[in-house]
Design an enzyme around this catalytic site. Sequence first.
Site, PDB file in Angstrom:
ATOM      1  N   LYS A  22      12.885  30.952   8.616  1.00  0.00           N
ATOM      2  CA  LYS A  22      13.442  32.167   9.642  1.00  0.00           C
ATOM      3  C   LYS A  22      14.997  31.496   9.747  1.00  0.00           C
ATOM      4  O   LYS A  22      16.065  32.152   9.932  1.00  0.00           O
ATOM      5  CB  LYS A  22      12.774  32.048  10.975  1.00  0.00           C
ATOM      6  CG  LYS A  22      13.620  32.582  12.148  1.00  0.00           C
ATOM      7  CD  LYS A  22      12.561  32.754  13.314  1.00  0.00           C
ATOM      8  CE  LYS A  22      12.959  31.549  14.440  1.00  0.00           C
ATOM      9  NZ  LYS A  22      14.348  31.431  14.985  1.00  0.00           N
ATOM     10  N   ASN A  23      15.104  30.279  10.264  1.00  0.00           N
ATOM     11  CA  ASN A  23      16.407  29.852  10.462  1.00  0.00           C
ATOM     12  C   ASN A  23      17.398  29.436   9.207  1.00  0.00           C
ATOM     13  O   ASN A  23      18.500  29.190   9.561  1.00  0.00           O
ATOM     14  CB  ASN A  23      16.454  28.497  11.346  1.00  0.00           C
ATOM     15  CG  ASN A  23      15.993  28.924  12.758  1.00  0.00           C
ATOM     16  OD1 ASN A  23      15.842  30.128  13.161  1.00  0.00           O
ATOM     17  ND2 ASN A  23      15.567  27.966  13.493  1.00  0.00           N
ATOM     18  N   CYS A 116      15.825  33.057  23.199  1.00  0.00           N
ATOM     19  CA  CYS A 116      14.901  32.312  23.698  1.00  0.00           C
ATOM     20  C   CYS A 116      15.089  31.848  25.059  1.00  0.00           C
ATOM     21  O   CYS A 116      16.583  31.367  25.173  1.00  0.00           O
ATOM     22  CB  CYS A 116      14.268  31.185  22.986  1.00  0.00           C
ATOM     23  SG  CYS A 116      13.327  31.605  21.565  1.00  0.00           S
ATOM     24  N   ARG A 121      22.397  27.709  26.991  1.00  0.00           N
ATOM     25  CA  ARG A 121      22.706  28.166  25.579  1.00  0.00           C
ATOM     26  C   ARG A 121      24.075  28.911  25.648  1.00  0.00           C
ATOM     27  O   ARG A 121      24.219  30.041  25.401  1.00  0.00           O
ATOM     28  CB  ARG A 121      21.712  29.280  25.236  1.00  0.00           C
ATOM     29  CG  ARG A 121      20.512  28.620  25.097  1.00  0.00           C
ATOM     30  CD  ARG A 121      19.483  29.072  24.217  1.00  0.00           C
ATOM     31  NE  ARG A 121      19.582  28.653  22.812  1.00  0.00           N
ATOM     32  CZ  ARG A 121      18.908  29.421  21.763  1.00  0.00           C
ATOM     33  NH1 ARG A 121      18.014  30.465  21.951  1.00  0.00           N
ATOM     34  NH2 ARG A 121      19.023  29.100  20.718  1.00  0.00           N
ATOM     35  N   ASP A 305      12.063  22.175  18.018  1.00  0.00           N
ATOM     36  CA  ASP A 305      11.281  23.261  17.703  1.00  0.00           C
ATOM     37  C   ASP A 305       9.851  22.781  17.616  1.00  0.00           C
ATOM     38  O   ASP A 305       9.032  23.503  17.498  1.00  0.00           O
ATOM     39  CB  ASP A 305      11.711  24.016  16.620  1.00  0.00           C
ATOM     40  CG  ASP A 305      13.146  24.721  16.848  1.00  0.00           C
ATOM     41  OD1 ASP A 305      13.466  24.896  17.994  1.00  0.00           O
ATOM     42  OD2 ASP A 305      13.841  24.963  15.859  1.00  0.00           O
ATOM     43  N   ARG A 398       8.310  37.088  16.655  1.00  0.00           N
ATOM     44  CA  ARG A 398       9.638  36.706  16.476  1.00  0.00           C
ATOM     45  C   ARG A 398       9.731  35.727  15.495  1.00  0.00           C
ATOM     46  O   ARG A 398      10.825  35.510  14.625  1.00  0.00           O
ATOM     47  CB  ARG A 398      10.449  36.467  17.809  1.00  0.00           C
ATOM     48  CG  ARG A 398      10.754  37.481  18.818  1.00  0.00           C
ATOM     49  CD  ARG A 398      11.567  36.999  19.818  1.00  0.00           C
ATOM     50  NE  ARG A 398      12.814  36.300  19.493  1.00  0.00           N
ATOM     51  CZ  ARG A 398      13.449  35.474  20.203  1.00  0.00           C
ATOM     52  NH1 ARG A 398      12.946  35.295  21.547  1.00  0.00           N
ATOM     53  NH2 ARG A 398      14.505  34.865  19.604  1.00  0.00           N
TER      54      ARG A 398
END
Length: 418
Positions: A22-23, A116, A121, A305, A398
């Site tokens: 994903k990242n 998230c 952030r 994560d 997600r």
Amino acid sequence: MQRFIIKGQKPLSGEIKVNGAKNAALKFLSAALLSADKWTLSNIPQIEDIFTLAKLIQSLGVNLSYDKDAFSVHAIQDPKTDLNPDLAIKLRASVLLTGPLIARCGHVFLPYPGGCAIGQRPIDIFLKGFSSLGVKIKAKNNGYVLTTSSLRGNKFFFPQVSVTATETLMMAACLARGKTLLWNAACEPEIPFLADFLNQCGAKIKGAGTPFIEIEGVSRINGGDIAMMSDRIEMGTFAVLAVACGNNTIKIINCQPEHAQSLWLKLKEAGAKIKLGPDWVEVQHANNIRAVDLKTQEYPGFATDLQAPFCVLMTRARGVSLIHETIFESRLFYTDILNHMGARIIMADPHRAIVVGPTQLCGQKIISPDIRAGIALLIAGLMAKGETIIENIYQIDRGYEKIEERLRGLGADIKRVS
Ligand code: EPZ
């Protein structure tokens, strides 16, 4: 609204395949806007964050189409440069588009990005970085307008290591005039993976994967084809799940074990039996899991994560473990939910939780707060006695593609209901 219903304590074993990262995929879809030629990307995970970013890119007038895991992005004409606030608010990764758009078009409207709920952030580092490359910034309508007549290379020292700020500035600097030096850059493996592909497409980037990146600006980025690297966080999540729930060998395939050295170290310290191959990991059943302390760090340290899945594992470990989350200030609140399931976790402060084990988790009706806490609670449900119902599973979708089907392949009793 969909939910998962899990009947815990089923014996798990067998093989599970890791998907594309994903990242990495989010960065490649964004970087494709640097080029007026077509980028063809495969092994893209079919997950909600990818679909949201794809919609956001399409809303800029870019030709983006996909068939299963294969995406084609062709920004043949200059894209529109105002990001749609309703889509941008759904994911933090929307901020990545600012790099390619400012470099290519000299203008971006960035609504304040969402994502998230794991901490404040802020985006101050992006703004400082852009400013050093000659971008003018004005706050407007709950967002920022960025403009420049032309980006010029400069030296920028990141006041704090940031993954997406490193990637965003690296992308922008590819089309800047002259040389850019990015110091104290993030080193996550997705960064050199992106830089190598940009170099194949004509960029001149050196040092990606180290804290010192040097980028010589070029006048164009060409088209190309690439398959995404495998997802190191998914690999790590499956490994923790295998230690927590496996009753026989679980083999994780299609992965790059070298990207999770700090996890293997911690799992072995806890007594897990792990074998690493070139592109697989085998986890054997281990009865006695010991408590170990954990501190999250930037890569190659222990990934934030993977902190929540590891904390869940520690609830069945003998002894006391200190889980120290150093990157995000609101990433331990899911521990309340684990306590509700029977864990004994004491929050020392927003960054530190003390897990006293072993405890037997019991099924409950719970809510998934974000992607990684969500998957951790799913693992808790698989470990728990009785039935666990997880609401708000959009937060798991997600990041993890069809997770229930893949876990059923290992013997899990989990179903998705509307
Ligand atoms: C990336 O987020 C990942 N997201 C996150 O993955 C991951 O948790 C995180 O890196 C850390 O590894 C993507 O790659 C899309 P940061 P990012 O900027 O880049 C502070 C997942 O579940 N900071 O490296 O947004 C920030 O608050 C996730 O897949 C500022 O202060 O994280 C944090 O404390 C979620 N100002 C620290 O830096 C800024 O302008 C590191 O965050 C930017 C960041």
